[in-house]
Write a protein that holds these residues in place. Structure first.
Motif, PDB file in Angstrom:
ATOM      1  N   TRP A 127      -8.019  10.310   1.987  1.00 32.95           N
ATOM      2  CA  TRP A 127      -8.694   8.768   1.531  1.00 32.95           C
ATOM      3  C   TRP A 127      -9.401   8.342   2.843  1.00 32.95           C
ATOM      4  CZ3 TRP A 127      -6.277   5.401  -1.463  1.00 32.95           C
ATOM      5  CH2 TRP A 127      -5.096   5.109  -2.310  1.00 32.95           C
ATOM      6  N   HIS A 148      -9.516   2.616   4.248  1.00 34.97           N
ATOM      7  CA  HIS A 148      -8.179   3.445   3.362  1.00 34.97           C
ATOM      8  C   HIS A 148      -8.126   4.325   4.604  1.00 34.97           C
ATOM      9  CE1 HIS A 148      -9.719   3.108  -0.337  1.00 34.97           C
ATOM     10  NE2 HIS A 148      -9.066   1.984  -0.380  1.00 34.97           N
ATOM     11  N   TYR A 174      -0.516   6.826  -1.796  1.00 35.45           N
ATOM     12  CA  TYR A 174      -0.561   6.384  -0.359  1.00 35.45           C
ATOM     13  C   TYR A 174       0.072   6.770   1.335  1.00 35.45           C
ATOM     14  CZ  TYR A 174      -3.834   4.475   4.222  1.00 35.45           C
ATOM     15  OH  TYR A 174      -3.458   3.901   5.109  1.00 35.45           O
ATOM     16  N   PHE A 218      -6.231   6.206   7.845  1.00 40.01           N
ATOM     17  CA  PHE A 218      -4.810   5.904   7.833  1.00 40.01           C
ATOM     18  C   PHE A 218      -4.461   5.866   9.764  1.00 40.01           C
ATOM     19  CE2 PHE A 218      -3.111  10.732   4.955  1.00 40.01           C
ATOM     20  CZ  PHE A 218      -4.225   9.607   4.786  1.00 40.01           C
ATOM     21  N   CYS A 248      -3.538  -0.358   6.399  1.00 41.91           N
ATOM     22  CA  CYS A 248      -4.800   0.842   6.382  1.00 41.91           C
ATOM     23  C   CYS A 248      -5.758   0.112   7.372  1.00 41.91           C
ATOM     24  CB  CYS A 248      -6.024   0.946   5.184  1.00 41.91           C
ATOM     25  SG  CYS A 248      -5.020   1.082   3.452  1.00 41.91           S
ATOM     26  N   PHE A 301       0.479  -1.251  -0.190  1.00 40.66           N
ATOM     27  CA  PHE A 301      -0.117  -0.007  -0.061  1.00 40.66           C
ATOM     28  C   PHE A 301       0.933   1.077   0.068  1.00 40.66           C
ATOM     29  CE2 PHE A 301      -3.200  -2.330   2.770  1.00 40.66           C
ATOM     30  CZ  PHE A 301      -3.659  -3.203   1.393  1.00 40.66           C
ATOM     31  N   LYS A 302       2.175   1.175   0.727  1.00 43.09           N
ATOM     32  CA  LYS A 302       2.748   2.194   0.717  1.00 43.09           C
ATOM     33  C   LYS A 302       3.009   3.273  -0.730  1.00 43.09           C
ATOM     34  CE  LYS A 302       6.010   4.305   4.055  1.00 43.09           C
ATOM     35  NZ  LYS A 302       6.655   4.404   5.285  1.00 43.09           N
TER      36      LYS A 302
END
Length: 250
Positions: A220, A77, A63, A79, A68, A57-58
């Motif tokens: 997000w 999603h 993102y 943070f 997530c 994901f990073k």
């Protein structure tokens, strides 16, 4: 375009998916009152790197995190920040993806912090997880994508909850998100025919209230528009001649 995977590709997807399963199992040991979402992020990232893999994901569409972490009315999603401190009764969806040897694995699980505050919260989590099982049961050769969504939707709505419509499951393999899209609602007997060699991420996202969503200013975090709680479960699976097999399970 849907790509059917070879045995060698499926083994690589399974390896990545197993690392995701390890992360979710590990994270579950640390979810308790007073822990921050960033604590979970740090633990997950360390484990993924220790396995010589990459947090999928990073950096994906910019993102900024490996996980997530979505709490209560956050659907997906969310943070994993240090300001997001978990408290007793919170519902915490943790979604993780891993890239290793060019192939992705993806899975999610909703945890409760210490114990459920209400019976409805417990029911929401149980129904969401069961709906994933029912969707996976329909993921077999000769069935259609609509059969998966119909099974999930019928069960969820019979329990008095709502299926999120704006976000769906997906194929997974050399890319994190591949064709086909897999809605968690649908009509039996419609959609693309399911074939051996497909690798899919099925992920029901379920709300206690209405299915309408909104995105927070961070661009997000997706929340329920009515503020009700949500739950999210996901597995990466492969379609084989006799049915489906879960790859993201230890």
């Amino acid at each position: 375009m849907i790509r059917l995977k070879s045995k060698e590709e499926i083994l690589k997807i399974e390896f990545s998916a197993k690392i995701v399963a390890e992360v979710l199992e590990l994270i579950g040991r640390f979810i308790t009152d007073g822990v921050s979402a960033y604590d979970l992020e740090r633990i997950a990232t360390e484990h993924i790197l220790k396995r010589n893999a990459i947090p999928a994901f990073k950096g994906y569409n910019n993102y900024p995190y490996s996980l997530c972490v979505s709490v209560n009315n956050e659907i997906i999603h969310g943070f994993p920040t240090s300001e997001k401190v978990l408290k007793r009764g919170d519902l915490v969806s943790v979604d993780c993806g891993v890239l290793k040897d060019g192939y992705f694995g993806d899975a999610a699980r909703t945890f409760v912090v210490d114990d459920f505050e209400t019976e409805e919260g417990k029911k929401l989590v149980e129904v969401t997880e069961k709906s994933l099982d029912l969707g996976i049961e329909q993921a077999k050769p000769g069935n259609r994508i609509g059969d998966i969504g119909h099974a999930i939707q019928a069960f969820v709505e019979s329990a008095g909850f709502s299926v999120i419509r704006d976000y769906v499951g997906h194929g997974v393999g050399k890319r994190l998100h591949e064709d086909p899209q897999i809605p968690n609602y649908g009509v039996k007997g419609t959609g693309i025919v399911i074939q051996p060699g497909m690798t899919l991420a099925i992920e029901p996202m379920i709300s206690q209230g209405h299915f309408e969503t909104a995105v927070l200013p961070d661009g997000w975090t997706v929340v329920t528009k009515d503020g009700t709680k949500a739950a999210h479960f996901e597995h990466t699976i492969v379609i084989e001649a006799e049915g489906s097999r879960i790859l993201s399970r230890l």
